[in-house]
Design a protein around this motif. Structure first.
Motif, PDB file in Angstrom:
ATOM      1  N   ARG A   1      21.006   2.479 -33.660  1.00  0.00           N
ATOM      2  CA  ARG A   1      21.494   1.324 -34.421  1.00  0.00           C
ATOM      3  C   ARG A   1      21.225   1.481 -35.911  1.00  0.00           C
ATOM      4  NH1 ARG A   1      18.920  -1.126 -29.958  1.00  0.00           N
ATOM      5  NH2 ARG A   1      20.401  -2.043 -28.487  1.00  0.00           N
ATOM      6  N   GLU A   2      20.143   2.187 -36.272  1.00  0.00           N
ATOM      7  CA  GLU A   2      19.771   2.368 -37.673  1.00  0.00           C
ATOM      8  C   GLU A   2      19.556   3.844 -37.967  1.00  0.00           C
ATOM      9  OE1 GLU A   2      16.411   0.059 -38.731  1.00  0.00           O
ATOM     10  OE2 GLU A   2      17.307  -1.852 -38.131  1.00  0.00           O
ATOM     11  N   ILE A   3      19.998   4.268 -39.137  1.00  0.00           N
ATOM     12  CA  ILE A   3      19.920   5.684 -39.503  1.00  0.00           C
ATOM     13  C   ILE A   3      18.472   6.144 -39.625  1.00  0.00           C
ATOM     14  CG2 ILE A   3      20.406   7.332 -41.352  1.00  0.00           C
ATOM     15  CD1 ILE A   3      23.088   5.978 -41.753  1.00  0.00           C
ATOM     16  N   LYS A   4      17.587   5.316 -40.192  1.00  0.00           N
ATOM     17  CA  LYS A   4      16.192   5.724 -40.382  1.00  0.00           C
ATOM     18  C   LYS A   4      15.507   6.002 -39.053  1.00  0.00           C
ATOM     19  CE  LYS A   4      15.118   3.588 -44.848  1.00  0.00           C
ATOM     20  NZ  LYS A   4      14.265   2.605 -45.554  1.00  0.00           N
ATOM     21  N   ALA A   5      15.679   5.095 -38.101  1.00  0.00           N
ATOM     22  CA  ALA A   5      15.062   5.286 -36.787  1.00  0.00           C
ATOM     23  C   ALA A   5      15.675   6.481 -36.068  1.00  0.00           C
ATOM     24  CB  ALA A   5      15.213   4.019 -35.948  1.00  0.00           C
ATOM     25  N   ALA A   6      17.009   6.635 -36.180  1.00  0.00           N
ATOM     26  CA  ALA A   6      17.685   7.766 -35.539  1.00  0.00           C
ATOM     27  C   ALA A   6      17.216   9.084 -36.136  1.00  0.00           C
ATOM     28  CB  ALA A   6      19.197   7.622 -35.698  1.00  0.00           C
ATOM     29  N   PHE A   7      17.020   9.093 -37.456  1.00  0.00           N
ATOM     30  CA  PHE A   7      16.557  10.304 -38.130  1.00  0.00           C
ATOM     31  C   PHE A   7      15.169  10.694 -37.645  1.00  0.00           C
ATOM     32  CE2 PHE A   7      14.449  12.474 -41.677  1.00  0.00           C
ATOM     33  CZ  PHE A   7      15.359  13.489 -41.935  1.00  0.00           C
ATOM     34  N   GLY A   8      14.267   9.713 -37.566  1.00  0.00           N
ATOM     35  CA  GLY A   8      12.903   9.987 -37.110  1.00  0.00           C
ATOM     36  C   GLY A   8      12.863  10.471 -35.676  1.00  0.00           C
ATOM     37  N   LEU A   9      13.612   9.800 -34.797  1.00  0.00           N
ATOM     38  CA  LEU A   9      13.627  10.212 -33.396  1.00  0.00           C
ATOM     39  C   LEU A   9      14.282  11.578 -33.246  1.00  0.00           C
ATOM     40  CD1 LEU A   9      12.950   9.489 -30.468  1.00  0.00           C
ATOM     41  CD2 LEU A   9      15.232   8.501 -30.273  1.00  0.00           C
ATOM     42  N   GLY A  10      15.337  11.815 -34.023  1.00  0.00           N
ATOM     43  CA  GLY A  10      16.012  13.105 -33.957  1.00  0.00           C
ATOM     44  C   GLY A  10      15.098  14.254 -34.338  1.00  0.00           C
TER      45      GLY A  10
ATOM     46  N   CYS B   1      19.919   7.501 -22.906  1.00  0.00           N
ATOM     47  CA  CYS B   1      19.203   6.226 -23.057  1.00  0.00           C
ATOM     48  C   CYS B   1      18.632   6.060 -24.468  1.00  0.00           C
ATOM     49  CB  CYS B   1      18.115   6.112 -21.996  1.00  0.00           C
ATOM     50  SG  CYS B   1      17.160   4.587 -22.100  1.00  0.00           S
ATOM     51  N   PRO B   2      17.794   6.980 -24.958  1.00  0.00           N
ATOM     52  CA  PRO B   2      17.314   6.819 -26.338  1.00  0.00           C
ATOM     53  C   PRO B   2      18.427   6.992 -27.357  1.00  0.00           C
ATOM     54  CG  PRO B   2      16.544   8.892 -25.402  1.00  0.00           C
ATOM     55  CD  PRO B   2      17.158   8.121 -24.290  1.00  0.00           C
ATOM     56  N   PHE B   3      19.442   7.776 -27.034  1.00  0.00           N
ATOM     57  CA  PHE B   3      20.585   7.971 -27.928  1.00  0.00           C
ATOM     58  C   PHE B   3      21.278   6.645 -28.220  1.00  0.00           C
ATOM     59  CE2 PHE B   3      25.250   8.719 -28.056  1.00  0.00           C
ATOM     60  CZ  PHE B   3      25.330   9.353 -29.279  1.00  0.00           C
ATOM     61  N   ILE B   4      21.511   5.859 -27.192  1.00  0.00           N
ATOM     62  CA  ILE B   4      22.177   4.570 -27.369  1.00  0.00           C
ATOM     63  C   ILE B   4      21.203   3.537 -27.928  1.00  0.00           C
ATOM     64  CG2 ILE B   4      23.265   2.642 -26.123  1.00  0.00           C
ATOM     65  CD1 ILE B   4      24.491   4.758 -24.249  1.00  0.00           C
TER      66      ILE B   4
ATOM     67  N   SER C   1      19.436  23.209 -29.197  1.00  0.00           N
ATOM     68  CA  SER C   1      19.595  21.997 -28.378  1.00  0.00           C
ATOM     69  C   SER C   1      19.040  20.779 -29.104  1.00  0.00           C
ATOM     70  CB  SER C   1      18.882  22.172 -27.035  1.00  0.00           C
ATOM     71  OG  SER C   1      19.464  23.196 -26.288  1.00  0.00           O
ATOM     72  N   GLY C   2      17.853  20.945 -29.712  1.00  0.00           N
ATOM     73  CA  GLY C   2      17.276  19.831 -30.469  1.00  0.00           C
ATOM     74  C   GLY C   2      18.129  19.454 -31.666  1.00  0.00           C
ATOM     75  N   THR C   3      18.639  20.461 -32.374  1.00  0.00           N
ATOM     76  CA  THR C   3      19.484  20.197 -33.541  1.00  0.00           C
ATOM     77  C   THR C   3      20.788  19.517 -33.129  1.00  0.00           C
ATOM     78  OG1 THR C   3      18.555  22.140 -34.652  1.00  0.00           O
ATOM     79  CG2 THR C   3      20.613  21.260 -35.530  1.00  0.00           C
ATOM     80  N   GLY C   4      21.355  19.946 -32.013  1.00  0.00           N
ATOM     81  CA  GLY C   4      22.570  19.307 -31.514  1.00  0.00           C
ATOM     82  C   GLY C   4      22.347  17.847 -31.166  1.00  0.00           C
ATOM     83  N   TRP C   5      21.212  17.559 -30.536  1.00  0.00           N
ATOM     84  CA  TRP C   5      20.874  16.168 -30.195  1.00  0.00           C
ATOM     85  C   TRP C   5      20.680  15.351 -31.469  1.00  0.00           C
ATOM     86  CZ3 TRP C   5      17.718  11.964 -30.164  1.00  0.00           C
ATOM     87  CH2 TRP C   5      17.771  11.109 -29.063  1.00  0.00           C
ATOM     88  N   PHE C   6      20.009  15.960 -32.461  1.00  0.00           N
ATOM     89  CA  PHE C   6      19.775  15.303 -33.753  1.00  0.00           C
ATOM     90  C   PHE C   6      21.099  14.980 -34.454  1.00  0.00           C
ATOM     91  CE2 PHE C   6      19.407  15.890 -38.375  1.00  0.00           C
ATOM     92  CZ  PHE C   6      18.494  14.897 -38.694  1.00  0.00           C
ATOM     93  N   LEU C   7      22.008  15.926 -34.520  1.00  0.00           N
ATOM     94  CA  LEU C   7      23.307  15.695 -35.169  1.00  0.00           C
ATOM     95  C   LEU C   7      24.092  14.595 -34.457  1.00  0.00           C
ATOM     96  CD1 LEU C   7      24.506  19.324 -36.001  1.00  0.00           C
ATOM     97  CD2 LEU C   7      23.620  17.599 -37.581  1.00  0.00           C
ATOM     98  N   ALA C   8      24.029  14.598 -33.137  1.00  0.00           N
ATOM     99  CA  ALA C   8      24.764  13.592 -32.371  1.00  0.00           C
ATOM    100  C   ALA C   8      24.235  12.186 -32.637  1.00  0.00           C
ATOM    101  CB  ALA C   8      24.687  13.918 -30.874  1.00  0.00           C
ATOM    102  N   ILE C   9      22.906  12.010 -32.635  1.00  0.00           N
ATOM    103  CA  ILE C   9      22.356  10.662 -32.840  1.00  0.00           C
ATOM    104  C   ILE C   9      22.535  10.203 -34.289  1.00  0.00           C
ATOM    105  CG2 ILE C   9      19.964  11.312 -33.342  1.00  0.00           C
ATOM    106  CD1 ILE C   9      19.107   8.893 -31.622  1.00  0.00           C
ATOM    107  N   MET C  10      22.484  11.145 -35.232  1.00  0.00           N
ATOM    108  CA  MET C  10      22.712  10.777 -36.629  1.00  0.00           C
ATOM    109  C   MET C  10      24.158  10.351 -36.857  1.00  0.00           C
ATOM    110  SD  MET C  10      20.002  10.743 -38.431  1.00  0.00           S
ATOM    111  CE  MET C  10      20.699  10.735 -40.076  1.00  0.00           C
TER     112      MET C  10
END
Length: 200
Positions: free
Chosen positions: A39-48, A32-35, A146-155
């Motif tokens: 949409r934007e790299i900055k927001a994805a980076f912060g959430l990741g 859910c938060p992944f999708i 696990s956190g790093t994997g989630w971060f790489l995926a959303i980025m």
């Protein structure tokens, strides 16, 4: 098991959690938060980064609570409730810190920041840690990986979606359609490392 062996196992588990056992792309936890935020790299980076921090810390806190509170009292069946309470309290703390020191990121993340509380990737990582009976050191590797994997995926998804924003996509595939197709292809790419990386 010696400390050196445990550290080696923790490294293997961490690398495996990033690629072959990516909690998002292999187990589809936290979609859910992944999708929503990709949409934007900055927001994805912060959430990741927030997910890396929250997931690593809460997995460790949950490990301590499980092994030093629930197991001695024979209350293992309370782990769901206790894990959720710990995650919710920790996410509230992270939310207050981000709101205080980065109002822009706080506004960009919007509702998805408090939704980390119900992000099934966070709870799933804690439950996997219990099911697989990881030691404390291995749990550090599991949480960080696990956190790093989630971060790489959303980025990766955010980069692809920003690029696609300027391309012509058939109307039927616009929005969630093409996002889920990309997620499926990314999942195949990450699982392709299974022959290279082995780990529990």
């Amino acid at each position: 098991m010696s400390v050196g062996t445990e550290i080696m196992q923790a490294c293997i588990v961490a690398i495996s959690a990033v690629f072959t056992q990516n909690i998002l792309l292999a187990y589809f936890l936290g979609l859910c938060p992944f999708i929503g935020v990709s949409r934007e790299i900055k927001a994805a980076f912060g959430l990741g980064l927030a997910v890396i921090f929250v997931l690593t810390c809460t997995v460790l806190l949950n490990w301590i609570a499980y092994h030093y509170v629930l197991v001695p009292l024979h209350l293992e069946f309370f782990r769901f409730i206790l894990f959720i309470i710990i995650i919710a309290a920790f996410v509230q703390f992270v939310e207050m810190v981000i709101e205080r020191y980065s109002p822009f990121l706080y506004q960009q993340l919007g509702v998805f920041l408090p939704l980390i509380t119900v992000n099934c990737a966070i709870l799933g990582a804690a439950l996997f840690m219990v099911i697989r009976d990881y030691s404390f050191i291995v749990t550090i590797g599991w949480g960080l990986g696990s956190g790093t994997g989630w971060f790489l995926a959303i980025m990766a998804m955010a980069g692809i979606r920003q690029r696609l924003a300027h391309d012509r996509i058939p109307r039927g595939l616009q929005g969630p359609g093409v996002t889920l197709i990309i997620a499926g292809l990314m999942s195949l790419a990450f699982i392709g490392f299974a022959g290279v990386l082995q780990g529990q």
